[in-house]
Design an enzyme around this catalytic site. Structure first.
Site, PDB file in Angstrom:
ATOM      1  N   GLY A   1       0.833  -1.206   0.000  1.00 11.24           N
ATOM      2  CA  GLY A   1       0.000   0.000   0.000  1.00 11.24           C
ATOM      3  C   GLY A   1       0.863   1.249   0.000  1.00 11.24           C
TER       4      GLY A   1
ATOM      5  N   ARG B   1      -4.845   4.316  10.054  1.00  9.86           N
ATOM      6  CA  ARG B   1      -5.883   5.079  10.763  1.00  9.86           C
ATOM      7  C   ARG B   1      -6.639   6.023   9.835  1.00  9.86           C
ATOM      8  NH1 ARG B   1      -3.560   8.291  15.702  1.00  9.86           N
ATOM      9  NH2 ARG B   1      -1.531   8.265  14.665  1.00  9.86           N
TER      10      ARG B   1
ATOM     11  N   ASN C   1      -6.248  -5.507  12.541  1.00 14.87           N
ATOM     12  CA  ASN C   1      -4.843  -5.775  12.204  1.00 14.87           C
ATOM     13  C   ASN C   1      -4.278  -7.017  12.890  1.00 14.87           C
ATOM     14  OD1 ASN C   1      -4.793  -3.761  10.364  1.00 14.87           O
ATOM     15  ND2 ASN C   1      -3.643  -2.287  11.597  1.00 14.87           N
TER      16      ASN C   1
ATOM     17  N   ARG D   1      10.991  12.414  13.745  1.00 17.06           N
ATOM     18  CA  ARG D   1      10.011  13.494  13.929  1.00 17.06           C
ATOM     19  C   ARG D   1      10.516  14.490  14.978  1.00 17.06           C
ATOM     20  NH1 ARG D   1       4.737   9.460  13.557  1.00 17.06           N
ATOM     21  NH2 ARG D   1       4.266   9.933  11.385  1.00 17.06           N
TER      22      ARG D   1
ATOM     23  N   HIS E   1       4.692   3.367  20.765  1.00 15.04           N
ATOM     24  CA  HIS E   1       4.443   4.246  19.623  1.00 15.04           C
ATOM     25  C   HIS E   1       3.059   4.886  19.773  1.00 15.04           C
ATOM     26  CE1 HIS E   1       4.892   5.864  15.702  1.00 15.04           C
ATOM     27  NE2 HIS E   1       4.010   5.096  15.124  1.00 15.04           N
TER      28      HIS E   1
HETATM   29  N1  APR Z   1      -1.694  -9.747   3.545  1.00 20.47           N
HETATM   30  C1  APR Z   1      -0.975  -8.894   2.795  1.00 20.47           C
HETATM   31  N2  APR Z   1      -1.312  -7.613   2.605  1.00 20.47           N
HETATM   32  C2  APR Z   1      -2.432  -7.176   3.205  1.00 20.47           C
HETATM   33  C3  APR Z   1      -3.218  -8.010   4.023  1.00 20.47           C
HETATM   34  C4  APR Z   1      -2.814  -9.347   4.183  1.00 20.47           C
HETATM   35  N3  APR Z   1      -3.506 -10.209   4.927  1.00 20.47           N
HETATM   36  N4  APR Z   1      -4.250  -7.269   4.484  1.00 20.47           N
HETATM   37  C5  APR Z   1      -4.113  -6.032   3.984  1.00 20.47           C
HETATM   38  N5  APR Z   1      -3.016  -5.969   3.207  1.00 20.47           N
HETATM   39  C6  APR Z   1      -2.488  -4.841   2.442  1.00 20.47           C
HETATM   40  C7  APR Z   1      -3.584  -3.969   1.818  1.00 20.47           C
HETATM   41  O1  APR Z   1      -4.141  -4.566   0.665  1.00 20.47           O
HETATM   42  C8  APR Z   1      -2.828  -2.693   1.515  1.00 20.47           C
HETATM   43  O2  APR Z   1      -2.285  -2.678   0.213  1.00 20.47           O
HETATM   44  O3  APR Z   1      -1.779  -3.941   3.273  1.00 20.47           O
HETATM   45  C9  APR Z   1      -1.672  -2.708   2.545  1.00 20.47           C
HETATM   46  C10 APR Z   1      -1.726  -1.568   3.534  1.00 20.47           C
HETATM   47  O4  APR Z   1      -1.555  -0.406   2.830  1.00 20.47           O
HETATM   48  P1  APR Z   1      -2.333   0.946   3.191  1.00 20.47           P
HETATM   49  O5  APR Z   1      -3.780   0.629   3.434  1.00 20.47           O
HETATM   50  O6  APR Z   1      -2.005   1.940   2.145  1.00 20.47           O
HETATM   51  O7  APR Z   1      -1.701   1.344   4.599  1.00 20.47           O
HETATM   52  P2  APR Z   1      -0.262   2.032   4.878  1.00 20.47           P
HETATM   53  O8  APR Z   1      -0.424   3.505   4.923  1.00 20.47           O
HETATM   54  O9  APR Z   1       0.768   1.448   3.989  1.00 20.47           O
HETATM   55  O10 APR Z   1      -0.034   1.557   6.395  1.00 20.47           O
HETATM   56  C11 APR Z   1       0.126   0.189   6.687  1.00 20.47           C
HETATM   57  O11 APR Z   1       1.447   0.602   8.659  1.00 20.47           O
HETATM   58  O12 APR Z   1       1.982   2.594   9.766  1.00 20.47           O
HETATM   59  C12 APR Z   1       1.139   1.476   9.734  1.00 20.47           C
HETATM   60  O13 APR Z   1      -0.891   2.306  10.732  1.00 20.47           O
HETATM   61  C13 APR Z   1      -0.304   1.872   9.523  1.00 20.47           C
HETATM   62  O14 APR Z   1      -1.228  -0.266  10.094  1.00 20.47           O
HETATM   63  C14 APR Z   1      -0.901   0.596   9.013  1.00 20.47           C
HETATM   64  C15 APR Z   1       0.247  -0.013   8.195  1.00 20.47           C
END
Ligand code: APR
Length: 310
Positions: free
Chosen positions: A11, A84, A97, A153, A177
């Site tokens: 993501g 979030r 999560n 930060r 955190h």
């Molecule tokens: N297996 C693999 N990937 C997954 C799964 C899974 N079971 N479930 C969700 N994902 C993928 C989603 O499809 C998405 O592409 O995880 C990715 C998360 O990306 P974003 O939604 O863009 O979130 P991001 O901003 O990258 O943050 C990810 O890191 O800092 C923390 O709080 C934040 O928990 C969050 C994580």
């Protein structure tokens, strides 16, 4: 042979991680994500391959939904999970999560059992705890990435307030955190000059408070989603220290077994990152106020871990 880097979650953070790792030629990269309407991980990987001629990097970048493809990885960086939205705390992500991290931990355990694992998913200190429990990996092989970001930060806000180069600010942030984290202004220096000699208490308090709430400040501005550039870069710094055996001393959520009087929990502490992973936790002589703040943040982490029922 090139190193192999697996990114679980492609993501916002995962895709930036992939881009920086490619640009820095850190190794071949596999982006693993769940299949969506199509397969965005494959698309992002291909897009990055097509960017290579402009940036002059050599790396094989691929996308997948199959854990078999992460076999032989030297490092696994986990960002799978929900970020979030405005109004949410990191703890609000726990239920969703925890399922994702458990799934990921099983995949990594079965397919990359020797990789150094860096967890970014929130609520961080609890998610890295769950990841470690499920994998059963040795403690040197698992680290939560938060303190490196919190420290970045803290340094950035100080540089902004003081009007000096961020490069010259050295310091660290301990603890969980979240808003209970413990920046350490007493031990912060600006080009070797103690912070307290050049900044008044009001400035220091402002920066400490902003650091503690820095993630929320970004979430409020985004509305949906959380920070991604700075978390990705913080993970890269740790990954590089591991892959290149740089032996950097950085803050990260490591499993404490007696250090700082903490037993059996992951929490932000200074760690030496070498080719062995978390080679060592470094202990700081804290004063009574700092010890009390560390105790408060530890209680918060314990509470979140208890809610995981693991
Ligand atoms: N297996 C693999 N990937 C997954 C799964 C899974 N079971 N479930 C969700 N994902 C993928 C989603 O499809 C998405 O592409 O995880 C990715 C998360 O990306 P974003 O939604 O863009 O979130 P991001 O901003 O990258 O943050 C990810 O890191 O800092 C923390 O709080 C934040 O928990 C969050 C994580």
């Amino acid at each position: 042979m090139r190193k192999k880097i697996a990114l679980i979650g492609g993501g916002q953070i995962g895709q930036i991680l992939a881009m920086i790792a490619a640009q820095k030629e850190m190794g071949d990269i596999v982006i693993l994500d769940i299949p969506d309407y199509e397969n965005p991980a494959k698309g992002k990987a291909l897009d990055l391959m097509e960017m290579a001629p402009h940036v002059n990097y050599d790396a094989n970048i691929s996308g997948t939904s199959d854990y078999k493809d992460i076999e032989g990885s030297d490092i696994v960086i986990i960002t799978a999970g929900k970020p979030r939205e405005a109004g949410m705390t990191r703890e609000d992500l726990l239920d969703i999560n925890i399922k994702i991290i458990t799934d990921v931990a099983n995949g990594v355990k079965n397919h990359a059992p020797n990789a150094f694992c860096l967890v970014l998913t929130n609520p961080l200190d609890a998610m890295v705890y769950v990841f470690h429990k499920v994998t059963g990996f040795p403690k040197n092989q698992v680290l939560g990435m938060a303190g490196t970001l919190d420290t970045a930060r803290f340094r950035s806000f100080l540089a902004m307030e003081l009007g000096v180069s961020v490069v010259d600010i050295a310091g660290t942030v301990l603890g969980g955190h979240g808003p209970t984290m413990v920046p350490l202004p007493r031990l912060t220096t600006v080009g070797g000059v103690p912070l307290a000699d050049i900044a008044d208490q009001a400035l220091i308090d402002r920066v400490v408070d902003r650091t503690r709430n820095a993630g929320t400040e970004i979430v409020k501005l985004f509305g949906k989603g959380s920070a991604f550039f700075s978390p990705a870069w913080s993970a890269i710094v740790i990954a590089e220290s591991y892959l290149k055996d740089k032996r950097r001393v950085l803050s990260g959520a490591a499993l404490c077994e007696g250090e700082y009087g903490i037993n059996g929990y992951f929490i932000g502490v200074p760690v030496l990152i070498s080719a062995k992973g978390v080679e060592k936790i470094l202990e700081i002589s804290l004063n009574d106020d700092e010890k009390a703040m560390l105790q408060t943040t530890m209680e918060k982490v314990k509470q979140t871990v208890a809610e995981c029922n693991i």
